[in-house]
Write a protein that holds these residues in place. Structure first.
Motif, mmCIF file in Angstrom:
data_model
loop_
_atom_site.group_PDB
_atom_site.id
_atom_site.type_symbol
_atom_site.label_atom_id
_atom_site.label_comp_id
_atom_site.label_asym_id
_atom_site.label_seq_id
_atom_site.Cartn_x
_atom_site.Cartn_y
_atom_site.Cartn_z
ATOM 1 N N LYS A 21 -8.022 1.514 3.759
ATOM 2 C CA LYS A 21 -7.961 0.588 3.917
ATOM 3 C C LYS A 21 -7.552 0.595 5.531
ATOM 4 C CE LYS A 21 -11.453 -2.654 3.422
ATOM 5 N NZ LYS A 21 -11.742 -3.886 3.243
ATOM 6 N N ALA A 22 -6.406 0.098 5.218
ATOM 7 C CA ALA A 22 -5.590 -0.204 6.839
ATOM 8 C C ALA A 22 -4.891 1.080 7.697
ATOM 9 C CB ALA A 22 -4.240 -0.756 6.161
ATOM 10 N N GLU A 23 -4.857 2.319 6.491
ATOM 11 C CA GLU A 23 -4.561 3.140 7.115
ATOM 12 C C GLU A 23 -5.855 4.218 8.259
ATOM 13 O OE1 GLU A 23 -2.643 6.243 4.752
ATOM 14 O OE2 GLU A 23 -0.314 5.005 5.033
ATOM 15 N N ARG A 24 -6.830 4.262 7.825
ATOM 16 C CA ARG A 24 -8.029 4.282 8.350
ATOM 17 C C ARG A 24 -8.565 3.491 9.579
ATOM 18 N NH1 ARG A 24 -10.883 3.813 3.779
ATOM 19 N NH2 ARG A 24 -11.414 1.987 4.325
ATOM 20 N N LYS A 25 -7.563 2.765 10.036
ATOM 21 C CA LYS A 25 -7.995 1.752 10.625
ATOM 22 C C LYS A 25 -7.064 1.457 11.980
ATOM 23 C CE LYS A 25 -12.278 -1.060 9.459
ATOM 24 N NZ LYS A 25 -12.292 -1.655 9.488
ATOM 25 N N GLY A 26 -5.272 2.401 11.818
ATOM 26 C CA GLY A 26 -4.449 1.969 12.448
ATOM 27 C C GLY A 26 -3.299 2.058 12.209
ATOM 28 N N HIS A 27 -3.191 0.740 10.874
ATOM 29 C CA HIS A 27 -2.842 -0.001 10.340
ATOM 30 C C HIS A 27 -1.358 0.994 9.533
ATOM 31 C CE1 HIS A 27 -3.883 -3.033 13.322
ATOM 32 N NE2 HIS A 27 -4.578 -2.761 12.722
ATOM 33 N N THR A 28 -0.855 0.298 8.565
ATOM 34 C CA THR A 28 0.362 1.086 7.976
ATOM 35 C C THR A 28 1.269 0.522 6.313
ATOM 36 O OG1 THR A 28 2.075 -0.305 8.495
ATOM 37 C CG2 THR A 28 1.918 1.089 10.456
ATOM 38 N N LYS A 29 1.430 1.738 5.380
ATOM 39 C CA LYS A 29 1.079 0.588 4.417
ATOM 40 C C LYS A 29 2.664 -0.656 4.686
ATOM 41 C CE LYS A 29 4.291 2.441 0.105
ATOM 42 N NZ LYS A 29 5.148 1.263 0.343
ATOM 43 N N ASP A 30 3.478 -0.612 5.048
ATOM 44 C CA ASP A 30 4.186 -1.740 5.291
ATOM 45 C C ASP A 30 3.883 -3.117 5.923
ATOM 46 O OD1 ASP A 30 6.267 -0.074 4.429
ATOM 47 O OD2 ASP A 30 7.112 0.147 7.271
#
Length: 118
Positions: A21-30
Motif C-alpha cells: 500500500k505504501a509503495e504503490r503511493k511512492g512511500h517506503t518499507k522503512d
C-alpha cells in the motif's frame, strides 16, 4: 461469541499488504516499519523475528515491548469506523496500526503520524 478472525491471522500475512500500500503511493518499507515500531516498541530485529515466526496478530500486540502511550491520540476513520470509539482494546490496536500505515501511504508528515501531546 467467537473471537474475531483477524486475531488469529499472522502479522506476516498482513505486513506485505502494508508495504505494498505504501509503495504503490511512492512511500517506503522503512516508513511503514518506523510507524509500526513507534506504535509497538518493536525494533527492526524484533519486528523481523515476529514476521519470521509468523506470530498471530493477538500475540504481536500482546508481546509488543511497549505500546506507545500516545497511541490514544490516533483518531479518525478506518474502514468506516472511528478508531477512538472501538471498545475492544486488541481491535483498537490493530486499527491504530491500519490508520497510521494509511497515513504513511497518503503522504502525511511523519511528525503528524507520530502523535505527540499538545
Amino acid at each position: 461469541m467467537s473471537e474475531h478472525r483477524i486475531y488469529g491471522i499472522s502479522f506476516a500475512a498482513i505486513y506485505p499488504h502494508y508495504i505494498a500500500k505504501a509503495e504503490r503511493k511512492g512511500h517506503t518499507k522503512d516508513e511503514v516499519d518506523h510507524v509500526i515500531e513507534w506504535l509497538t516498541g518493536y525494533d527492526k530485529d524484533a519486528l523481523a523475528k515476529t514476521i519470521a515466526d509468523e506470530v498471530t496478530m493477538r500475540a504481536f500486540f500482546e508481546n509488543a515491548p511497549a505500546l506507545n502511550p500516545n497511541a490514544s491520540l490516533i483518531t479518525g476513520l478506518i474502514c468506516g469506523i472511528r478508531v477512538e470509539n472501538i471498545e475492544d482494546p486488541l481491535m483498537q490496536q490493530i486499527r491504530y496500526m491500519d490508520k497510521i500505515v494509511d497515513e504513511v501511504a497518503n503522504g502525511k508528515k511523519m511528525t503528524s503520524i507520530l502523535r505527540t501531546p499538545k
